[in-house]
Motif scaffolding. Structure first.
Motif: not given
Length: 225
Positions: A110-114, A203-213
């Protein structure tokens, strides 16, 4: 030496609020958005009221009449964008029974998407974070630390068990807030490295999930080791 003094919280807020109808050809949000863009691009010292007025295409007296000074405008911009960001960050998804690290993972996403919506905020913080002074003190005490508390809430059990330290939390913060947001704040470089806008869509969703994971996997390893 930087001798400016941060205004009292109520003082900066008194200067906010929409001007009377007809007094300004730009809305408050338009003024603050333009000012954020200029402060993020030029830094506080390099930014000028004239440049902000040019961004808006308005009278050279507008900012002075509305805010009184560049300093007062800066504090109004910071309050405006962080108040909005924290409001959005506090909006929780539908309640699910998540274990703490999974809840933390969702918070990172959520933070990265924001942050992808406000890359200028990352640039502004990067500039101010390198200079000790009243603006950094105001940023940290009033806005950054409260946001960190929200994000780190799910990590409290690990902190109490001494599996994570305050230094660990600092490392995690920079991995998320600087490393994780870098593709948005440095979009020209990001586009040279890979095609597609890193701050939108899949691209945003993939990036945010990769960082979080990646971050959660590192914390799990620390928890288990």
């Amino acid at each position: 030496m930087d001798t400016e003094v941060a205004p009292e919280p109520n003082e900066s807020r008194k200067q906010r609020g929409r001007p009377p109808a007809g007094d300004s050809p730009a809305t408050l949000d338009e003024i603050l958005t333009a000012a954020l863009r200029v402060f993020a691009r030029d830094g506080f010292a390099g930014a000028s009221v004239a440049a902000i007025n040019r961004e808006l295409g308005v009278s050279h007296n507008l900012i002075h009449q509305r805010f009184g000074s560049k300093e007062a405008l800066w504090y109004s911009v910071v309050d405006w964008i962080f108040d909005h960001a924290v409001t959005l960050l506090r909006i929780q998804p539908p309640q699910r029974d998540l274990e703490p690290l999974e809840e933390f993972r969702e918070g990172i996403i959520r933070f990265l998407e924001l942050q992808a919506e406000y890359p200028d905020v990352v640039r502004l913080i990067s500039m101010e974070a390198a200079i000790e002074g009243p603006r950094l003190t105001y940023l940290y005490d009033r806005h950054i630390e409260p946001m960190l508390v929200i994000l780190a809430e799910p990590l409290k059990p690990l902190i109490h068990e001494k599996k994570l330290t305050r230094n660990d939390l600092r490392s995690i913060h920079f991995l998320i807030a600087n490393g994780g947001t870098a593709p948005f704040a440095m979009e020209p470089l990001a586009l040279r490295m890979a095609p597609g806008n890193p701050g939108s869509g899949a691209a945003l969703r993939r990036h945010a999930r990769l960082v979080a994971d990646t971050i959660v996997a590192g914390i799990r390893a620390r928890e288990q080791g």
